[in-house]
Design a protein around this motif. Sequence first.
Motif, PDB file in Angstrom:
ATOM      1  N   GLY A  83       0.761  -1.200   0.089  1.00  0.00           N
ATOM      2  CA  GLY A  83      -0.082   0.018  -0.118  1.00  0.00           C
ATOM      3  C   GLY A  83       0.938   1.300  -0.019  1.00  0.00           C
ATOM      4  O   GLY A  83       0.560   2.369  -0.716  1.00  0.00           O
ATOM      5  N   ASN A  84       2.106   1.293   0.777  1.00  0.00           N
ATOM      6  CA  ASN A  84       2.820   2.498   0.667  1.00  0.00           C
ATOM      7  C   ASN A  84       3.452   2.601  -0.726  1.00  0.00           C
ATOM      8  O   ASN A  84       3.637   3.551  -0.962  1.00  0.00           O
ATOM      9  CB  ASN A  84       3.892   2.118   1.806  1.00  0.00           C
ATOM     10  N   ALA A  85       3.850   1.590  -1.222  1.00  0.00           N
ATOM     11  CA  ALA A  85       4.750   1.572  -2.389  1.00  0.00           C
ATOM     12  C   ALA A  85       3.559   2.039  -3.550  1.00  0.00           C
ATOM     13  O   ALA A  85       3.919   2.801  -4.392  1.00  0.00           O
ATOM     14  CB  ALA A  85       5.057   0.069  -2.833  1.00  0.00           C
ATOM     15  N   GLY A  86       2.282   1.256  -3.426  1.00  0.00           N
ATOM     16  CA  GLY A  86       1.190   1.719  -4.162  1.00  0.00           C
ATOM     17  C   GLY A  86       0.927   3.631  -4.086  1.00  0.00           C
ATOM     18  O   GLY A  86       0.582   3.969  -5.228  1.00  0.00           O
ATOM     19  N   GLY A  87       1.082   3.849  -2.981  1.00  0.00           N
ATOM     20  CA  GLY A  87       0.857   5.292  -2.907  1.00  0.00           C
ATOM     21  C   GLY A  87       1.678   6.281  -3.517  1.00  0.00           C
ATOM     22  O   GLY A  87       1.610   7.177  -4.141  1.00  0.00           O
ATOM     23  N   VAL A  88       3.001   5.784  -3.282  1.00  0.00           N
ATOM     24  CA  VAL A  88       3.928   6.465  -3.974  1.00  0.00           C
ATOM     25  C   VAL A  88       4.006   6.448  -5.573  1.00  0.00           C
ATOM     26  O   VAL A  88       3.994   7.278  -6.174  1.00  0.00           O
ATOM     27  CB  VAL A  88       5.415   5.995  -3.547  1.00  0.00           C
ATOM     28  N   LEU A  89       3.675   5.407  -6.078  1.00  0.00           N
ATOM     29  CA  LEU A  89       3.599   5.337  -7.283  1.00  0.00           C
ATOM     30  C   LEU A  89       2.442   5.984  -7.966  1.00  0.00           C
ATOM     31  O   LEU A  89       2.511   6.577  -9.111  1.00  0.00           O
ATOM     32  CB  LEU A  89       3.408   3.752  -7.773  1.00  0.00           C
ATOM     33  N   LEU A  90       1.302   6.005  -7.303  1.00  0.00           N
ATOM     34  CA  LEU A  90       0.022   6.689  -7.779  1.00  0.00           C
ATOM     35  C   LEU A  90       0.344   8.114  -7.604  1.00  0.00           C
ATOM     36  O   LEU A  90       0.117   9.151  -8.518  1.00  0.00           O
ATOM     37  CB  LEU A  90      -1.175   6.457  -6.854  1.00  0.00           C
ATOM     38  N   GLN A  91       1.077   8.686  -6.551  1.00  0.00           N
ATOM     39  CA  GLN A  91       1.563  10.068  -6.507  1.00  0.00           C
ATOM     40  C   GLN A  91       2.076  10.641  -7.646  1.00  0.00           C
ATOM     41  O   GLN A  91       2.132  11.528  -8.246  1.00  0.00           O
ATOM     42  CB  GLN A  91       2.263  10.573  -5.154  1.00  0.00           C
ATOM     43  N   ARG A  92       3.157   9.774  -8.222  1.00  0.00           N
ATOM     44  CA  ARG A  92       4.152   9.866  -9.180  1.00  0.00           C
ATOM     45  C   ARG A  92       3.356   9.869 -10.566  1.00  0.00           C
ATOM     46  O   ARG A  92       3.271  10.837 -11.361  1.00  0.00           O
ATOM     47  CB  ARG A  92       5.259   8.980  -9.298  1.00  0.00           C
ATOM     48  N   LEU A  93       2.499   8.990 -10.731  1.00  0.00           N
ATOM     49  CA  LEU A  93       1.801   8.823 -11.967  1.00  0.00           C
ATOM     50  C   LEU A  93       0.773   9.905 -12.097  1.00  0.00           C
ATOM     51  O   LEU A  93       0.302  10.359 -13.276  1.00  0.00           O
ATOM     52  CB  LEU A  93       0.958   7.436 -12.034  1.00  0.00           C
ATOM     53  N   THR A  94       0.117  10.476 -10.880  1.00  0.00           N
ATOM     54  CA  THR A  94      -0.809  11.722 -10.909  1.00  0.00           C
ATOM     55  C   THR A  94      -0.112  12.898 -10.853  1.00  0.00           C
ATOM     56  O   THR A  94      -0.616  14.090 -10.529  1.00  0.00           O
ATOM     57  CB  THR A  94      -1.901  11.406  -9.780  1.00  0.00           C
TER      58      THR A  94
END
Length: 229
Positions: A83-94
């Motif tokens: 979930g932490n990793a996904g949050g960082v990835l989503l922040q970067r993608l958006t």
Amino acid sequence: MNPSAALPPLAPPMAPRHGAVGLALVAGLSLLAGMTDAIGFLATGDFVSFMSGNTTRLAADVAAGRWAAAGHLALAIATFVLGNAGGVLLQRLTRQRACLLLGLLALLLALAASLPAGRLALLTGVFAMGMVNAVVEQVYGLPIGLTYVTGALSRFGRGLGHWLLGERRRGWRIQLVPWLGMLLGGVLGAALEAGLGLAAWYACAALAAILAVIFRLIPRAWQLGYLAS
């Protein structure tokens, strides 16, 4: 040689309004985490954001040979990390648009609230709590934890120790903000769970949606300042 040249540079101070808004956001996000964790713990018997507690329980289960329980907790911890990793990835993608991340978080919590109080609901909530840590990572250049408070209390305690020694270091008092948010959120979450069970997570979803709207109104430059560089 100038002695001060060997010292690490201090992080540049934020504007007062910038920092105050950041602390308010930390309080709101910690309140959300406290609510979610208390509801999940009371409804399922497992922690949703307190992975230190789950790690201790995992160790005890491994030592006692309770492999099914140990596997369940190990899966929860791994889901939190993802979930932490996904949050960082989503922040970067958006492009660091926290309002979108919080919108997805609201949807995940609403989905978890609609499920029976079992493993799938727990893991959905755990993943959501991992994601929320990517929303705000620092205030005044100081690290902030949103879903756990051991580090915050440790930083506060160390700051208190330096203060008692006469050393004036800035920022240590603000570490109480996430702790108070988690505490008040836990009290509110426990009260809601007593009447609604796991469906109380709908209230957490609503709070996440409100925070998403608030983040949408905050200047983008400020939001970027709340993320670790």
